[in-house]
Design a protein around this motif. Structure first.
Motif, PDB file in Angstrom:
ATOM      1  N   THR A 117       0.830  -1.202   0.000  1.00 24.09           N
ATOM      2  CA  THR A 117       0.000   0.000   0.000  1.00 24.09           C
ATOM      3  C   THR A 117       0.866   1.253   0.000  1.00 24.09           C
ATOM      4  OG1 THR A 117      -1.792  -1.138   1.144  1.00 24.09           O
ATOM      5  CG2 THR A 117      -1.785   1.263   1.271  1.00 24.09           C
ATOM      6  N   ALA A 118       1.928   1.231   0.801  1.00 25.13           N
ATOM      7  CA  ALA A 118       2.837   2.388   0.856  1.00 25.13           C
ATOM      8  C   ALA A 118       3.507   2.618  -0.493  1.00 25.13           C
ATOM      9  CB  ALA A 118       3.884   2.186   1.951  1.00 25.13           C
ATOM     10  N   VAL A 119       3.957   1.549  -1.131  1.00 26.10           N
ATOM     11  CA  VAL A 119       4.607   1.687  -2.436  1.00 26.10           C
ATOM     12  C   VAL A 119       3.602   2.213  -3.460  1.00 26.10           C
ATOM     13  CG1 VAL A 119       5.650   0.418  -4.352  1.00 26.10           C
ATOM     14  CG2 VAL A 119       6.410  -0.025  -2.018  1.00 26.10           C
ATOM     15  N   HIS A 120       2.387   1.671  -3.446  1.00 27.03           N
ATOM     16  CA  HIS A 120       1.373   2.113  -4.404  1.00 27.03           C
ATOM     17  C   HIS A 120       0.898   3.539  -4.136  1.00 27.03           C
ATOM     18  CE1 HIS A 120       0.908  -1.326  -6.965  1.00 27.03           C
ATOM     19  NE2 HIS A 120       0.889  -2.122  -5.924  1.00 27.03           N
ATOM     20  N   SER A 121       1.070   4.036  -2.917  1.00 18.05           N
ATOM     21  CA  SER A 121       0.641   5.403  -2.611  1.00 18.05           C
ATOM     22  C   SER A 121       1.637   6.444  -3.105  1.00 18.05           C
ATOM     23  CB  SER A 121       0.429   5.569  -1.100  1.00 18.05           C
ATOM     24  OG  SER A 121       1.677   5.577  -0.424  1.00 18.05           O
ATOM     25  N   LEU A 122       2.828   6.004  -3.486  1.00 19.65           N
ATOM     26  CA  LEU A 122       3.821   6.943  -4.022  1.00 19.65           C
ATOM     27  C   LEU A 122       3.341   7.496  -5.359  1.00 19.65           C
ATOM     28  CD1 LEU A 122       7.118   4.918  -3.448  1.00 19.65           C
ATOM     29  CD2 LEU A 122       6.391   6.959  -2.195  1.00 19.65           C
ATOM     30  N   PRO A 123       3.703   8.733  -5.662  1.00 17.68           N
ATOM     31  CA  PRO A 123       3.410   9.245  -7.011  1.00 17.68           C
ATOM     32  C   PRO A 123       4.097   8.347  -8.050  1.00 17.68           C
ATOM     33  CG  PRO A 123       4.159  11.012  -5.561  1.00 17.68           C
ATOM     34  CD  PRO A 123       4.346   9.729  -4.813  1.00 17.68           C
ATOM     35  N   GLU A 124       3.494   8.208  -9.212  1.00 21.48           N
ATOM     36  CA  GLU A 124       3.992   7.314 -10.261  1.00 21.48           C
ATOM     37  C   GLU A 124       5.466   7.565 -10.574  1.00 21.48           C
ATOM     38  OE1 GLU A 124       4.236   4.411 -13.174  1.00 21.48           O
ATOM     39  OE2 GLU A 124       2.594   4.718 -11.778  1.00 21.48           O
ATOM     40  N   THR A 125       5.874   8.824 -10.645  1.00 25.09           N
ATOM     41  CA  THR A 125       7.265   9.127 -11.004  1.00 25.09           C
ATOM     42  C   THR A 125       8.239   8.588  -9.961  1.00 25.09           C
ATOM     43  OG1 THR A 125       7.071  11.311  -9.975  1.00 25.09           O
ATOM     44  CG2 THR A 125       6.715  11.181 -12.358  1.00 25.09           C
ATOM     45  N   LEU A 126       7.881   8.699  -8.688  1.00 28.12           N
ATOM     46  CA  LEU A 126       8.746   8.187  -7.624  1.00 28.12           C
ATOM     47  C   LEU A 126       8.706   6.666  -7.567  1.00 28.12           C
ATOM     48  CD1 LEU A 126       8.026  10.687  -4.684  1.00 28.12           C
ATOM     49  CD2 LEU A 126       9.759  10.836  -6.480  1.00 28.12           C
ATOM     50  N   ARG A 127       7.504   6.107  -7.664  1.00 27.34           N
ATOM     51  CA  ARG A 127       7.341   4.653  -7.585  1.00 27.34           C
ATOM     52  C   ARG A 127       8.105   3.954  -8.703  1.00 27.34           C
ATOM     53  NH1 ARG A 127       1.980   4.267  -7.438  1.00 27.34           N
ATOM     54  NH2 ARG A 127       1.761   4.141  -9.677  1.00 27.34           N
ATOM     55  N   GLU A 128       7.978   4.471  -9.912  1.00 29.14           N
ATOM     56  CA  GLU A 128       8.632   3.836 -11.051  1.00 29.14           C
ATOM     57  C   GLU A 128      10.152   3.857 -10.900  1.00 29.14           C
ATOM     58  OE1 GLU A 128       8.046   3.762 -15.843  1.00 29.14           O
ATOM     59  OE2 GLU A 128       7.763   5.685 -14.828  1.00 29.14           O
ATOM     60  N   ALA A 129      10.711   4.994 -10.484  1.00 29.48           N
ATOM     61  CA  ALA A 129      12.160   5.094 -10.294  1.00 29.48           C
ATOM     62  C   ALA A 129      12.625   4.151  -9.186  1.00 29.48           C
ATOM     63  CB  ALA A 129      12.551   6.539  -9.966  1.00 29.48           C
ATOM     64  N   LEU A 130      11.880   4.093  -8.086  1.00 25.96           N
ATOM     65  CA  LEU A 130      12.254   3.217  -6.973  1.00 25.96           C
ATOM     66  C   LEU A 130      12.205   1.748  -7.375  1.00 25.96           C
ATOM     67  CD1 LEU A 130      12.961   3.015  -3.918  1.00 25.96           C
ATOM     68  CD2 LEU A 130      10.514   2.724  -3.526  1.00 25.96           C
ATOM     69  N   LEU A 165       8.579   6.386   1.968  1.00 27.32           N
ATOM     70  CA  LEU A 165       8.280   5.074   2.552  1.00 27.32           C
ATOM     71  C   LEU A 165       8.671   5.024   4.027  1.00 27.32           C
ATOM     72  CD1 LEU A 165       9.265   2.631  -0.328  1.00 27.32           C
ATOM     73  CD2 LEU A 165       6.980   3.349   0.388  1.00 27.32           C
ATOM     74  N   LYS A 166       9.801   5.632   4.364  1.00 26.71           N
ATOM     75  CA  LYS A 166      10.210   5.688   5.776  1.00 26.71           C
ATOM     76  C   LYS A 166       9.183   6.450   6.589  1.00 26.71           C
ATOM     77  CE  LYS A 166      15.178   5.302   5.166  1.00 26.71           C
ATOM     78  NZ  LYS A 166      16.471   5.993   5.190  1.00 26.71           N
ATOM     79  N   GLU A 167       8.669   7.544   6.033  1.00 28.77           N
ATOM     80  CA  GLU A 167       7.657   8.336   6.722  1.00 28.77           C
ATOM     81  C   GLU A 167       6.370   7.520   6.926  1.00 28.77           C
ATOM     82  OE1 GLU A 167       6.152  11.140   8.951  1.00 28.77           O
ATOM     83  OE2 GLU A 167       8.192  11.212   8.157  1.00 28.77           O
ATOM     84  N   CYS A 168       5.985   6.762   5.916  1.00 31.60           N
ATOM     85  CA  CYS A 168       4.816   5.874   6.046  1.00 31.60           C
ATOM     86  C   CYS A 168       5.045   4.860   7.162  1.00 31.60           C
ATOM     87  CB  CYS A 168       4.545   5.134   4.744  1.00 31.60           C
ATOM     88  SG  CYS A 168       3.755   6.122   3.473  1.00 31.60           S
ATOM     89  N   ARG A 169       6.241   4.327   7.219  1.00 31.64           N
ATOM     90  CA  ARG A 169       6.563   3.320   8.230  1.00 31.64           C
ATOM     91  C   ARG A 169       6.512   3.932   9.635  1.00 31.64           C
ATOM     92  NH1 ARG A 169      12.226   0.324   8.755  1.00 31.64           N
ATOM     93  NH2 ARG A 169      11.694  -1.006  10.484  1.00 31.64           N
ATOM     94  N   ARG A 170       7.076   5.142   9.775  1.00 28.69           N
ATOM     95  CA  ARG A 170       7.033   5.816  11.088  1.00 28.69           C
ATOM     96  C   ARG A 170       5.589   6.078  11.489  1.00 28.69           C
ATOM     97  NH1 ARG A 170      10.536   9.917   9.255  1.00 28.69           N
ATOM     98  NH2 ARG A 170      12.547   8.965   9.118  1.00 28.69           N
ATOM     99  N   THR A 171       4.763   6.503  10.547  1.00 22.12           N
ATOM    100  CA  THR A 171       3.367   6.781  10.829  1.00 22.12           C
ATOM    101  C   THR A 171       2.632   5.516  11.244  1.00 22.12           C
ATOM    102  OG1 THR A 171       3.396   8.583   9.216  1.00 22.12           O
ATOM    103  CG2 THR A 171       1.240   7.733   9.859  1.00 22.12           C
ATOM    104  N   ASP A 172       2.903   4.413  10.540  1.00 19.25           N
ATOM    105  CA  ASP A 172       2.274   3.127  10.871  1.00 19.25           C
ATOM    106  C   ASP A 172       2.683   2.629  12.244  1.00 19.25           C
ATOM    107  OD1 ASP A 172       0.976   3.086   8.478  1.00 19.25           O
ATOM    108  OD2 ASP A 172       2.291   1.600   7.533  1.00 19.25           O
ATOM    109  N   MET A 173       3.918   2.949  12.649  1.00 15.23           N
ATOM    110  CA  MET A 173       4.422   2.475  13.934  1.00 15.23           C
ATOM    111  C   MET A 173       4.085   3.443  15.054  1.00 15.23           C
ATOM    112  SD  MET A 173       8.077   0.953  12.554  1.00 15.23           S
ATOM    113  CE  MET A 173       8.778   0.815  14.176  1.00 15.23           C
ATOM    114  N   GLY A 174       3.398   4.527  14.731  1.00 13.28           N
ATOM    115  CA  GLY A 174       2.987   5.475  15.750  1.00 13.28           C
ATOM    116  C   GLY A 174       4.065   6.428  16.159  1.00 13.28           C
TER     117      GLY A 174
END
Length: 176
Positions: A117-130, A165-174
């Motif tokens: 979900t975190a990867v898919h939430s990235l903008p297409e330009t960022l996701r594709e490069a990553l 993605l790190k920010e998503c992870r921090r948010t998920d972990m509270g």
């Protein structure tokens, strides 16, 4: 359809697949196809490409890469639709002979779902490069060439995607 004989286009396709045989498998994985199904998805993509080679306007490698990516994306979508119609009863586990506990299977599924979900939430330009960098193992320079951008822009997109993605992870972990 095109002015190029099918045999020429097939020769270019064969050369491309021969020089990078895992390309379609890696692309399938980057599109969310499970590892155990990636080889089948790659073969299906290649078969569809081979059968529809007459629809390719020009067999230059750049266009062929984009064309193959579109075919792989369609195969991944078809596979996802099939899975939605008949979901699997249990998760696969790499540990031989051991059945994971229900709790660990659920934890693994939740972790993977949130990562996807975190990867898919990235903008297409960022996701594709990553994904080109991480899944296909391309350097920033190779990512830049594939996307038609400067190497500095590719490095920046990869970096921004990782930070997001790190920010998503921090948010998920509270922590956020």
């Amino acid at each position: 359809m095109n002015d190029v004989p099918d045999s020429t286009a097939r020769a270019v396709l064969s050369e491309m697949i021969g020089s990078e045989p895992d390309r379609l498998r890696r692309r399938s994985i980057s599109l969310g196809v499970p590892f155990r199904d990636a080889e089948d998805a790659a073969q299906t993509s290649l078969l569809r490409a081979w059968r529809s080679i007459a629809h390719l306007e020009t067999p230059e490698p750049g266009r062929m890469c984009s064309w193959l990516d579109a075919i792989a994306r369609n195969v991944a979508i078809d596979l996802a639709r099939q899975r939605a119609r008949r979901p699997e009863a249990e998760l696969d586990d790499d540990t031989a002979g051991e059945q994971p506990s229900v709790e660990s299977a659920v934890e693994i599924r939740v972790f993977l779902d949130s990562a996807l979900t975190a990867v898919h939430s990235l903008p297409e330009t960022l996701r594709e490069a990553l994904l080109l960098n991480v899944v296909e193992g391309l350097s920033a320079e190779e990512v830049a060439t594939r996307l038609g951008i400067e190497p500095a822009a590719a490095r920046q997109r990869i970096s921004r995607a990782r930070k997001a993605l790190k920010e998503c992870r921090r948010t998920d972990m509270g922590e956020g």
